[in-house]
Design a protein around this motif. Structure first.
Motif, mmCIF file in Angstrom:
data_model
loop_
_atom_site.group_PDB
_atom_site.id
_atom_site.type_symbol
_atom_site.label_atom_id
_atom_site.label_comp_id
_atom_site.label_asym_id
_atom_site.label_seq_id
_atom_site.Cartn_x
_atom_site.Cartn_y
_atom_site.Cartn_z
ATOM 1 N N ASP A 101 -65.705 67.661 -22.457
ATOM 2 C CA ASP A 101 -65.776 68.284 -23.776
ATOM 3 C C ASP A 101 -67.122 68.983 -23.930
ATOM 4 O OD1 ASP A 101 -65.718 69.039 -26.410
ATOM 5 O OD2 ASP A 101 -65.443 67.020 -27.235
ATOM 6 N N ALA A 102 -67.150 70.295 -23.668
ATOM 7 C CA ALA A 102 -68.401 71.050 -23.687
ATOM 8 C C ALA A 102 -69.070 71.057 -25.051
ATOM 9 C CB ALA A 102 -68.150 72.487 -23.228
ATOM 10 N N SER A 103 -68.313 70.805 -26.112
ATOM 11 C CA SER A 103 -68.905 70.798 -27.449
ATOM 12 C C SER A 103 -69.883 69.640 -27.632
ATOM 13 C CB SER A 103 -67.806 70.721 -28.519
ATOM 14 O OG SER A 103 -67.147 69.461 -28.478
ATOM 15 N N GLN A 104 -69.826 68.658 -26.739
ATOM 16 C CA GLN A 104 -70.710 67.494 -26.827
ATOM 17 C C GLN A 104 -71.992 67.663 -25.993
ATOM 18 O OE1 GLN A 104 -69.992 64.930 -28.975
ATOM 19 N NE2 GLN A 104 -68.327 66.314 -29.529
ATOM 20 N N ASN A 105 -72.142 68.787 -25.312
ATOM 21 C CA ASN A 105 -73.342 69.021 -24.499
ATOM 22 C C ASN A 105 -74.582 69.090 -25.389
ATOM 23 O OD1 ASN A 105 -71.647 69.197 -22.298
ATOM 24 N ND2 ASN A 105 -71.665 71.436 -22.213
ATOM 25 N N LYS A 106 -75.690 68.565 -24.880
ATOM 26 C CA LYS A 106 -76.943 68.549 -25.642
ATOM 27 C C LYS A 106 -78.108 68.883 -24.719
ATOM 28 C CE LYS A 106 -75.332 64.893 -28.800
ATOM 29 N NZ LYS A 106 -74.009 64.727 -28.155
ATOM 30 N N ALA A 107 -79.091 69.602 -25.262
ATOM 31 C CA ALA A 107 -80.280 69.988 -24.499
ATOM 32 C C ALA A 107 -81.529 69.394 -25.148
ATOM 33 C CB ALA A 107 -80.395 71.505 -24.429
ATOM 34 N N PHE A 108 -82.491 69.019 -24.293
ATOM 35 C CA PHE A 108 -83.728 68.401 -24.767
ATOM 36 C C PHE A 108 -84.930 69.029 -24.052
ATOM 37 C CE2 PHE A 108 -80.274 65.401 -25.054
ATOM 38 C CZ PHE A 108 -80.435 64.782 -26.287
ATOM 39 N N VAL A 109 -86.039 69.106 -24.759
ATOM 40 C CA VAL A 109 -87.324 69.507 -24.171
ATOM 41 C C VAL A 109 -88.326 68.413 -24.498
ATOM 42 C CG1 VAL A 109 -89.171 71.211 -24.121
ATOM 43 C CG2 VAL A 109 -86.815 71.962 -24.457
ATOM 44 N N HIS A 110 -88.906 67.830 -23.461
ATOM 45 C CA HIS A 110 -89.845 66.715 -23.656
ATOM 46 C C HIS A 110 -89.218 65.626 -24.536
ATOM 47 C CE1 HIS A 110 -93.064 68.726 -21.589
ATOM 48 N NE2 HIS A 110 -93.049 69.751 -22.415
ATOM 49 N N SER A 111 -87.972 65.331 -24.293
ATOM 50 C CA SER A 111 -87.219 64.270 -24.984
ATOM 51 C C SER A 111 -86.818 64.623 -26.416
ATOM 52 C CB SER A 111 -88.005 62.943 -24.996
ATOM 53 O OG SER A 111 -88.249 62.520 -23.667
ATOM 54 N N PHE A 112 -87.195 65.836 -26.884
ATOM 55 C CA PHE A 112 -86.809 66.256 -28.226
ATOM 56 C C PHE A 112 -85.588 67.167 -28.148
ATOM 57 C CE2 PHE A 112 -91.343 65.343 -28.567
ATOM 58 C CZ PHE A 112 -91.369 64.500 -29.675
ATOM 59 N N LYS A 113 -84.593 66.871 -28.974
ATOM 60 C CA LYS A 113 -83.370 67.661 -28.950
ATOM 61 C C LYS A 113 -83.656 69.099 -29.370
ATOM 62 C CE LYS A 113 -78.608 67.850 -30.646
ATOM 63 N NZ LYS A 113 -77.581 67.235 -31.530
ATOM 64 N N VAL A 114 -83.106 70.056 -28.626
ATOM 65 C CA VAL A 114 -83.295 71.475 -28.929
ATOM 66 C C VAL A 114 -82.351 71.853 -30.075
ATOM 67 C CG1 VAL A 114 -83.128 73.830 -28.048
ATOM 68 C CG2 VAL A 114 -83.946 71.999 -26.552
ATOM 69 N N ASP A 116 -82.617 74.957 -31.674
ATOM 70 C CA ASP A 116 -82.360 76.390 -31.615
ATOM 71 C C ASP A 116 -81.082 76.649 -30.805
ATOM 72 O OD1 ASP A 116 -82.803 79.078 -29.883
ATOM 73 O OD2 ASP A 116 -83.735 79.304 -31.857
ATOM 74 N N THR A 117 -80.072 77.229 -31.436
ATOM 75 C CA THR A 117 -78.756 77.391 -30.801
ATOM 76 C C THR A 117 -78.828 78.246 -29.539
ATOM 77 O OG1 THR A 117 -77.692 77.218 -32.970
ATOM 78 C CG2 THR A 117 -76.383 78.145 -31.176
ATOM 79 N N LYS A 118 -79.570 79.346 -29.582
ATOM 80 C CA LYS A 118 -79.651 80.246 -28.441
ATOM 81 C C LYS A 118 -80.309 79.561 -27.248
ATOM 82 C CE LYS A 118 -81.283 84.802 -26.973
ATOM 83 N NZ LYS A 118 -82.011 86.047 -27.382
ATOM 84 N N LEU A 119 -81.450 78.902 -27.482
ATOM 85 C CA LEU A 119 -82.145 78.211 -26.394
ATOM 86 C C LEU A 119 -81.295 77.077 -25.851
ATOM 87 C CD1 LEU A 119 -84.591 77.695 -24.618
ATOM 88 C CD2 LEU A 119 -85.596 76.359 -26.487
ATOM 89 N N SER A 120 -80.649 76.334 -26.741
ATOM 90 C CA SER A 120 -79.799 75.233 -26.303
ATOM 91 C C SER A 120 -78.674 75.744 -25.404
ATOM 92 C CB SER A 120 -79.215 74.519 -27.517
ATOM 93 O OG SER A 120 -78.360 73.467 -27.114
ATOM 94 N N SER A 121 -78.036 76.848 -25.797
ATOM 95 C CA SER A 121 -76.947 77.419 -24.997
ATOM 96 C C SER A 121 -77.448 77.869 -23.633
ATOM 97 C CB SER A 121 -76.322 78.602 -25.737
ATOM 98 O OG SER A 121 -75.715 78.181 -26.930
ATOM 99 N N GLN A 122 -78.653 78.461 -23.605
ATOM 100 C CA GLN A 122 -79.218 78.918 -22.338
ATOM 101 C C GLN A 122 -79.498 77.745 -21.395
ATOM 102 O OE1 GLN A 122 -82.646 81.104 -23.730
ATOM 103 N NE2 GLN A 122 -81.504 83.038 -23.897
ATOM 104 N N LEU A 123 -80.046 76.676 -21.948
ATOM 105 C CA LEU A 123 -80.360 75.507 -21.123
ATOM 106 C C LEU A 123 -79.079 74.831 -20.634
ATOM 107 C CD1 LEU A 123 -83.321 74.000 -23.177
ATOM 108 C CD2 LEU A 123 -83.454 75.146 -20.954
ATOM 109 N N ILE A 124 -78.087 74.743 -21.495
ATOM 110 C CA ILE A 124 -76.810 74.132 -21.105
ATOM 111 C C ILE A 124 -76.138 74.954 -20.013
ATOM 112 C CG2 ILE A 124 -74.465 73.657 -21.910
ATOM 113 C CD1 ILE A 124 -75.776 72.805 -24.603
ATOM 114 N N GLU A 125 -76.171 76.279 -20.151
ATOM 115 C CA GLU A 125 -75.577 77.155 -19.127
ATOM 116 C C GLU A 125 -76.288 76.986 -17.786
ATOM 117 O OE1 GLU A 125 -74.616 81.915 -18.310
ATOM 118 O OE2 GLU A 125 -75.692 81.294 -20.116
ATOM 119 N N LYS A 126 -77.619 76.914 -17.830
ATOM 120 C CA LYS A 126 -78.382 76.737 -16.591
ATOM 121 C C LYS A 126 -78.085 75.381 -15.957
ATOM 122 C CE LYS A 126 -82.418 78.524 -16.156
ATOM 123 N NZ LYS A 126 -83.866 78.889 -16.236
ATOM 124 N N ALA A 127 -78.042 74.326 -16.769
ATOM 125 C CA ALA A 127 -77.751 72.985 -16.259
ATOM 126 C C ALA A 127 -76.358 72.927 -15.640
ATOM 127 C CB ALA A 127 -77.882 71.956 -17.372
#
Length: 239
Positions: A101-114, A116-127
């Motif tokens: 379920d891709a809607s449950q994907n989450k991105a973090f920077v230094h343990s803090f949840k991202v 910002d929707t655009k940055l989060s999407s970019q990090l999830i795509e890269k991961a």
């Protein structure tokens, strides 16, 4: 005159930098490039695929619930295989992928949840791209019966048989094909690749440095790929 001199110097530098690369590519292309071999689909191809899975103790892999590994000392993974989720780590980033379920994907920077929707999407795509590539180098032999795969038996010139697997869907680059070379017991020793991301078709990478995890699954530590090496470390697999 000055502008002509600058253009001449710039052209000379570009030729100096690119010509060796072009010559090297030309040498490698004519030495290694191969057409995708033809093979026959059916029972014999599937039987060879089953033989490979048996040689690798596929049952132990299926019963493995958790796998972690590091790819090329850059990307670190904690894959909860039984839940089909994976934590992907690189640099200061962490992405939790829910592979169901891709809607449950989450991105973090230094343990803090991202947030910002655009940055989060970019990090999830890269991961996701990291996971698709790096997990394939770890578990590709176990994916020969994945949905969307086609298997063909290929007769080699040395009278041996090889297994051609084509992924018609899924992953990051659907349409890629891999020709598995096996030892007499059916265990993979290498594969050749016909993939979009490589400019030369038929390049070979070894699959001959295997470790047995705590769960009994067999996974590779290292692949030799031309003059390069793909190192996979900190492998753990548990039930």
């Amino acid at each position: 005159m000055k502008s002509k001199k600058i253009v001449k110097i710039t052209t000379g530098v570009l030729v100096f930098l690119t010509l060796p690369s072009l010559l090297l590519f030309g040498f490698l292309y004519f030495k290694y490039n191969e057409e995708l071999p033809e093979g026959i689909q059916g029972k014999e191809a599937d039987d060879l695929a089953y033989k490979m899975l048996e040689a690798l103790n596929h049952e132990a892999f299926e019963n493995t619930n958790y796998i972690e590994w590091t790819f090329k000392r850059k990307h670190y993974y904690k894959w909860r295989k039984n839940k089909n989720t994976c934590d992907v780590y690189w640099k200061e980033y962490k992405v939790t992928l829910d592979l169901n379920d891709a809607s449950q994907n989450k991105a973090f920077v230094h343990s803090f949840k991202v947030m910002d929707t655009k940055l989060s999407s970019q990090l999830i795509e890269k991961a996701t791209k990291y996971y698709n590539n790096d997990s394939f180098w770890l578990i590709a032999p176990y994916k020969v019966f994945d949905k969307g795969t086609e298997r063909r038996l290929v007769n080699l010139e040395n009278n041996k048989k090889a297994l051609l697997v084509t992924y018609t869907s899924g992953g990051t680059t659907p349409g890629d094909s891999y020709l598995w070379h096996l030892d007499n017991a059916g265990k993979p020793t290498s594969f050749q690749m016909w993939v979009d991301i490589l400019p030369i078709d038929g390049l070979k990478a070894t699959w001959d440095d295997w470790v047995t995890t705590e769960s009994g699954a067999q996974l590779p530590n290292f692949h030799k790929f031309g003059v390069f090496g793909l190192e996979i470390t900190h492998i753990k697999g548990t039930k």
